[in-house]
Design an enzyme around this catalytic site. Sequence first.
Site, PDB file in Angstrom:
ATOM      1  N   TYR A 144       0.851  -1.189   0.000  1.00 64.59           N
ATOM      2  CA  TYR A 144       0.000   0.000   0.000  1.00 64.59           C
ATOM      3  C   TYR A 144       0.884   1.234   0.000  1.00 64.59           C
ATOM      4  CZ  TYR A 144      -3.470   3.416   1.672  1.00 64.59           C
ATOM      5  OH  TYR A 144      -4.303   4.509   1.808  1.00 64.59           O
ATOM      6  N   ASP A 239       9.254   2.865  -0.022  1.00 64.95           N
ATOM      7  CA  ASP A 239       8.201   3.511   0.758  1.00 64.95           C
ATOM      8  C   ASP A 239       8.402   3.080   2.212  1.00 64.95           C
ATOM      9  OD1 ASP A 239       5.959   4.243   2.105  1.00 64.95           O
ATOM     10  OD2 ASP A 239       4.525   3.468   0.640  1.00 64.95           O
ATOM     11  N   LYS A 267       3.691   8.852   8.780  1.00 63.02           N
ATOM     12  CA  LYS A 267       3.388   8.338  10.118  1.00 63.02           C
ATOM     13  C   LYS A 267       4.321   8.891  11.204  1.00 63.02           C
ATOM     14  CE  LYS A 267       0.617   4.597   8.484  1.00 63.02           C
ATOM     15  NZ  LYS A 267       0.774   4.155   7.095  1.00 63.02           N
TER      16      LYS A 267
HETATM   17  C1  LIG Z   1       0.074   4.573   5.738  1.00 64.57           C
HETATM   18  C2  LIG Z   1       0.896   4.346   4.535  1.00 64.57           C
HETATM   19  C3  LIG Z   1       0.880   5.220   3.447  1.00 64.57           C
HETATM   20  C4  LIG Z   1      -0.090   6.361   3.341  1.00 64.57           C
HETATM   21  O1  LIG Z   1       0.129   7.315   4.314  1.00 64.57           O
HETATM   22  P1  LIG Z   1      -1.089   8.315   4.699  1.00 64.57           P
HETATM   23  O2  LIG Z   1      -0.461   9.264   5.661  1.00 64.57           O
HETATM   24  O3  LIG Z   1      -2.146   7.459   5.295  1.00 64.57           O
HETATM   25  O4  LIG Z   1      -1.524   8.960   3.452  1.00 64.57           O
HETATM   26  C5  LIG Z   1       1.774   5.023   2.414  1.00 64.57           C
HETATM   27  N1  LIG Z   1       2.633   3.988   2.441  1.00 64.57           N
HETATM   28  C6  LIG Z   1       2.672   3.120   3.463  1.00 64.57           C
HETATM   29  C7  LIG Z   1       3.666   2.012   3.455  1.00 64.57           C
HETATM   30  C8  LIG Z   1       1.792   3.255   4.542  1.00 64.57           C
HETATM   31  O5  LIG Z   1       1.798   2.356   5.524  1.00 64.57           O
END
Ligand SMILES: *Cc1c(COP(=O)(O)O)cnc(C)c1O
Length: 430
Positions: A144, A239, A267
């Site tokens: 994600y 990511d 986060k």
């Molecule tokens: C939570 C998450 C996102 C998205 O971040 P948001 O602040 O919710 O937009 C992107 N990549 C990873 C791996 C995540 O866990």
Amino acid sequence: MNHEKSKAAFAKACEVIPGGVNSPVRAFQSVGGEPIFVDHAKGSHIVDIDGNEYIDYICSWGPFVLGHSHPMMAEGALEAIQRGISYGLPTEIETRMAELICSAYKSAEMVRMVNSGTEATMSAIRAARGYTGKDKIIKFEGCYHGHSDCLLVKSGSGALTFGMPTSPGVPADVVKNTLVCRYNDLVSVKETVEANQGEIAAIILEPIAGNMGVIPPRPGFLEGLRTLCTEQGIVLIFDEVISGFRAAFGGASELYGVDPDMVCFGKIIGSGLPVGAYAGKREIMSVISPKGPVYQAGTLSGNPLAMFMGLKLLAYLKEHREIYQRVEEYAAKLEAGMRDLLTKHGLRYQINRVGSLLCLFFTEQEVISYDDVKTCDTTKFSKYFQCMLGRGILLAPSQFEAMFVSAAHTQEDLEKTLHAMDQALSACEE
Ligand SMILES: *Cc1c(COP(=O)(O)O)cnc(C)c1O
């Protein structure tokens, strides 16, 4: 346990907020219940509006590695607010934040702050496309990267939970340049690159997958991607929105010794405030406006209050690396205790853990890719989740999310958690 007030609050919220929540997983839909509404939190504990207290293993999905409302975090915050919360002009604290990120990640030579993880990955992809002049990207099934259009393809937890591999509202035209490979399967990537020779701008992945449960990279996977990207002139994007400053201070890059070309954060770097960032090699980041032609902007990006709080947490972690050891020790003890109980109850399971992130999968199959994740018994997970909640243990309300541990979790929390788990697993036996 009484949830009357939460029930009423949820009904009210559902009238004016789609599904009653501002982010789908919060609705508890996949575990067959209704969400608890939070009143406050302190340390490892969260208290709902009915006055029920829980040991929290969500930790706001990662940020609270020191626990909720840590006294050190409040220090100076009022002063930061009193100086003015936002100006729409640059401040020095943004540079300090960028310097700190660059000091922690070799691949980060320049940083652009944004307001969420979604924005970070979306903007990194745009920069990589602008830099290479190519349109196609490769992502992995079950990873994600937020909810931007081109990345919302076969994308992990929220989408997995609701059985929507690709969302309505995303034009096919937009995702036609998104190619999907199998996580931990280098061969699938090499084949895809070969079939699209010279057309791929970037490969993006969670170097530790955290949105289909927790799946660490198999030995050689990240290294193989690194070599392939270097050979083919493809921008490798990690990511690290979950793993950055969490799995280790230097994230997966440090743990596995592989440096991408770009890295995304979210986060934890806002310490609970809405912050994201993307970083990368100077040459790549120089394409971004106003230095270069690739446009990307944000009215509240680099917000002084968010920077103050985020920098405070990261600077503390930099000085207190022993925190990582402490949370990992707790997570390892928890894992060991869970394994004993699962065996005792004769349940088939897998546990994956990296540092303070862990996940219990109700499947007997080794979990290394999304195909394995799909074999999980989600009905069993729901039962387990509800039993744990009823005994004051708050897990992420989905089979496909990690358990987050903080430095505020105590030996007493550990014992209580395992005791509750013993009872919850009894209910899962058939
Ligand atoms: C939570 C998450 C996102 C998205 O971040 P948001 O602040 O919710 O937009 C992107 N990549 C990873 C791996 C995540 O866990």
